[in-house]
Design an enzyme around this catalytic site. Structure first.
Site, PDB file in Angstrom:
ATOM      1  N   ASP A  92      37.196  64.851  41.277  1.00  0.00           N
ATOM      2  CA  ASP A  92      38.233  65.604  41.968  1.00  0.00           C
ATOM      3  C   ASP A  92      39.110  66.204  40.871  1.00  0.00           C
ATOM      4  OD1 ASP A  92      39.944  66.824  43.715  1.00  0.00           O
ATOM      5  OD2 ASP A  92      40.225  65.072  44.993  1.00  0.00           O
TER       6      ASP A  92
HETATM    7  C1  BGC Z   1      41.579  68.057  46.359  1.00  0.00           C
HETATM    8  C2  BGC Z   1      40.136  68.484  46.543  1.00  0.00           C
HETATM    9  C3  BGC Z   1      39.997  69.937  46.170  1.00  0.00           C
HETATM   10  C4  BGC Z   1      40.480  70.132  44.734  1.00  0.00           C
HETATM   11  C5  BGC Z   1      40.406  71.565  44.273  1.00  0.00           C
HETATM   12  C6  BGC Z   1      42.114  68.388  44.978  1.00  0.00           C
HETATM   13  O1  BGC Z   1      43.475  68.142  44.898  1.00  0.00           O
HETATM   14  O2  BGC Z   1      41.688  66.666  46.589  1.00  0.00           O
HETATM   15  O3  BGC Z   1      39.718  68.293  47.866  1.00  0.00           O
HETATM   16  O4  BGC Z   1      38.669  70.348  46.311  1.00  0.00           O
HETATM   17  O5  BGC Z   1      41.841  69.717  44.640  1.00  0.00           O
HETATM   18  O6  BGC Z   1      41.349  72.349  44.903  1.00  0.00           O
END
Ligand code: BGC
Length: 791
Positions: free
Chosen positions: A234
């Site tokens: 993530d």
């Molecule tokens: C989120 C993800 C997301 C990523 C990119 C993170 O903060 O938890 O679900 O895909 O950011 O935006």
């Protein structure tokens, strides 16, 4: 083996260690590194999940800056309540086409974390409280996206069930619950859709960050379930890059400007990270890049057709909770439409999934168009769409409009500021303003229909007062016309709740420890989440899992449960015995009346959606395999079935069981006794037995380490100064001048809760990890001096 994988292996054999290290971290916010001289292209990965969020100018992972226009399909909560894999797959292909048209190689979704508690701020981005529904629908979305040659990404793996301190909090969960509830959905989706990628979560699971969890990233995901794609982090979730590579984390996202390169290089030089392990990660990165750039699919799409698909998906996910017969509405007389959501709909959730829609339908204009001159439509806003607040003049207008009308439709729910990625809801109530407006309308006119727009359950103490109650959820950009379609009967309300609506949050065992401690969350309720709890404890939900009415009626007949191979075949005939076309969701639950391991009263193991004209009939056939009867046996670490009597229950919801059969399962083996919470929240002794170890003690903020948060810094005087500087830097990095209240709240949570290593990784090289370690040492010296001075 895939041809691209074989070619990737050949390319890797020609790379230097530095080139390899470069490839296992992203280039920037949304793309991977290229090695042109070796024929490795850079590819783009973007959110997701219910629309393409491609940012072309300023980038962020919180949905702050704008993205290119794209169809905003209904978020997972609404797709989840369709219970319709075929339709969800169709939405997936549309997402695939829009991704392709934007040169997006991987769409970051679906999210399929379990809704452990209805107050989860990000529940709108997840399908269900049940792993079977989540897994089946996530698989459908993945198949659709990937049918167009675009990769999907299962996220957030795993046990990421709250927003509160999501980047560092430790989910303390027993092995059986983890496997049966929190991993099963991922397992189903991996096995049934072969996703190209999986995203690990931010949190810790039983003391270990997801990015370095070998058991999850390799043993389960690859060895047990057969995943053959790439695992990415993530955004900024890496806690230790070298350990992550050893554990099975292939790609760090986004790029952290080489923050970890020295560490990876050193670990490799010392043999702590072997060349084989590094090569494996690099091969998977190259494989993904080649696979994505060579895959075939369609990038042509018709915006209007996608809008219509979004509208159909929204009607299919709209749940009719109650109806005294007022719906579908007559197109005559006068209709009062009350609630600012009728003009400014709440149709998607805030955070990284925020889509810039191609158009937005409103209920008010959709209704006016649909009824034409046949009926008069009056409107009163009732409350402020952004804050949800009302005032006496607005309430007077509501009373006046409601009194004069033949029928009243109130739109209420949750304003965006109530639910978002980044923070959880402190309670499940509607805004007071909405409650007051609903009461005013109901007092003035009995013929009042209430339609809710919200991304997760709310407490509805007045639920039996309206003539009809509709849960429209977040319907995507066509939510307004979809709601008009359903209320007027142009479309059947197709949805069933994929989550229970509790009478009160305090009823729920998970409530005791939900989003309370920044360092640790204890899953003391074990398997007793959602209907597994309500049905076992005999504590009714306001609206149960699987519930949803239609404008017609269905009859179930001829249930048979026959042995077939290592499982059973369930058949039942469903007949539309009412006056209108509609769809029914046939739900199959399995109940094990006696078992050495504790078990919930029943669990969903099959479902099918059928669409029937009046008088129409369909024989539904569902398979129950061995797994449908099994438990995760902690002692043997395998799925086991305890032979004996099982009940197969077939119904229209978890509490509306229409037919049942008892069968005698003869296969299987002994199941080890397993402890659970006797009164639904484990006491210390029970929890210790469930965990098979001592309950970890939630750590305090001191001494500081890389995983300490900016909030922890506030514990000491010097820390407060450093925290202040860090917050200033964060504010400089993002232009928040035009941010709304929700974005501000999310930004505040993200900066306060950020672990220090994340601050370093996102600092663009201003604070290196080595520099951070020095800073931490300094802070700990001053803080221990301060403590000594105090004692
Ligand atoms: C989120 C993800 C997301 C990523 C990119 C993170 O903060 O938890 O679900 O895909 O950011 O935006």
């Amino acid at each position: 083996m895939r041809a691209t994988y074989e070619r990737a292996e050949q390319i890797v054999s020609r790379l230097t260690t530095d080139e390899k290290i470069r490839l296992v971290s992203g280039k920037d916010a949304w793309t991977t590194e290229a090695l042109d001289e070796h024929g490795v292209p850079s590819i783009m990965l973007t959110d997701g999940p219910h629309g393409v969020r491609k940012q072309t100018a300023s980038t962020d992972h919180l949905g702050i800056n704008e993205s290119v226009p794209a169809t905003c399909f209904p978020p997972a909560v609404t797709l989840g309540s369709t219970w319709d894999p075929a339709l969800v797959e169709e939405v997936g292909s549309a997402l695939g086409r829009e991704s392709r048209a934007n040169d997006v190689a991987v769409l970051l979704g679906p999210g399929l974390n379990i809704k452990r508690h209805p107050a989860g701020g990000r529940n709108f981005e997840y399908f269900s409280e049940d792993p079977f529904v989540s897994g089946k629908l996530a698989a459908a979305l993945v198949r659709g996206i990937q049918s167009e040659g675009v990769g999907a990404c299962l996220k957030h793996y795993a046990a990421n069930n709250q927003e509160f301190f999501r980047m560092s909090c430790d989910s303390v969960v027993d092995d059986r619950t983890l496997n049966e509830l929190y991993l099963t959905g991922f397992e189903i989706a991996v096995k049934e859709s072969s996703p190209w990628t999986v995203m690990c979560s931010y949190n810790k699971i039983n003391g270990e960050h997801a990015d370095i969890n070998r058991e999850l990233l390799t043993d389960k995901l690859r060895d047990d379930w057969g995943f053959d794609g790439l695992v990415m982090s993530d955004w900024f979730a890496v806690s230790d890059r070298a350990l992550g590579i050893c554990a099975g984390l292939d790609l760090e996202m986004p790029g952290s400007g080489g923050a970890w390169d020295a560490q990876v290089k050193e670990a490799h030089a010392k043999g702590l990270l072997t060349t084989a392990e590094l090569d494996l990660a690099v091969t998977r990165v190259i494989d993904l890049a080649l696979r994505a750039s060579e895959a075939e699919g369609t990038s042509e799409f018709d915006r209007d057709a996608h809008h219509e698909l979004a509208r159909r998906a929204a009607t299919a996910g709209t749940v009719l909770l109650t109806n005294d017969g007022i719906l579908p509405l007559e197109r005559t007389g006068s209709i009062a439409v009350i609630g600012a959501f009728a003009k400014k709909p709440r149709y998607q959730g805030a955070g990284s999934s925020l889509v810039n829609p191609t158009q937005v339908d409103t209920f008010l204009s959709a209704l006016r168009t649909a009824v034409g001159d046949a009926a008069e439509v009056h409107y009163a806003p009732g409350y402020d769409a952004t804050t949800g607040e009302t005032e006496e003049v607005l309430l007077d207008e509501v009373r006046e409009a409601a009194r004069k009308a033949d029928v009243v439709v109130v739109l209420a729910g949750l304003p965006q500021s109530y639910e978002s990625e980044g923070f959880d809801r402190p309670h499940l109530r509607l805004p007071d303003g909405h409650t007051a407006v609903i009461a005013a309308a109901l007092d003035a006119n009995d013929r009042t229909v209430v339609a809710l727009q919200n991304g997760s359950p709310v407490e509805l103490p007045w639920a039996d007062r309206p003539a009809a109650l509709v849960e429209a959820y977040l319907g995507g950009q066509a939510s307004g016309s979809a709601l008009a379609d359903v209320l007027l009967g142009d479309a059947a309300p197709g949805g069933r709740l994929a989550e229970s609506f509790p009478i009160s949050a305090a009823d729920l065992p998970a409530d005791r420890d939900f989003a309370r401690h920044p360092k640790q969350v204890e899953y003391r309720e074990g398997l007793f989440v959602g209907y597994r709890y309500h049905d076992t404890a005999g504590i009714p939900a306001r609206f149960p899992f699987g519930h949803g009415l239609t404008y017609t009626a269905f009859d179930y007949s001829g249930l048979s449960v026959r042995k077939s191979g290592e499982g059973y075949t369930v058949t039942v005939t469903v007949t539309n015995v009412g006056p209108r076309a509609g769809s029914e969701v046939v739900q199959v639950y399995v109940r094990d009346p006696e078992c050495a391991a504790y078990r919930p009263a029943k669990e969903l193991k099959g479902f099918a959606k059928v669409h029937l004209e009046p008088g129409g009939s369909e024989k539904v056939t569902l398979k129950l395999d061995r797994r449908a009867f099994s438990v995760w046996d902690v002692r043997s670490q395998e799925w086991r079935v305890e032979p004996g009597a099982f009940e197969v229950l077939v119904g229209a919801s978890s509490t509306d069981i229409r037919a049942r059969r008892t069968i005698k399962v003869e296969f299987g083996e002994a199941v080890s006794p397993a402890h659970g919470p006797t009164v639904f929240v484990a006491n210390d002794n029970e929890f210790r037995l469930m965990l098979g170890r001592e309950i970890p003690e939630a750590k305090g903020p001191l001494p500081y380490h890389r995983d300490s948060t900016v909030a922890d810094l506030k514990e000491t005087a010097t820390g407060r100064v450093v925290a202040g500087m860090m917050l200033q830097q964060a504010k400089k990095a993002f232009d928040m001048s035009e941010a709304d209240a929700t974005t501000m709240a999310m930004f505040d949570a993200a900066t306060r809760e950020a672990p220090l290593r994340m601050v370093a990784m996102g600092s663009g090289g201003k604070l290196t990890l080595a520099g951070l370690d020095r800073l931490i040492r300094g802070l700990n010296v001053t803080s221990s001096k301060a403590w000594r001075a105090r004692s």
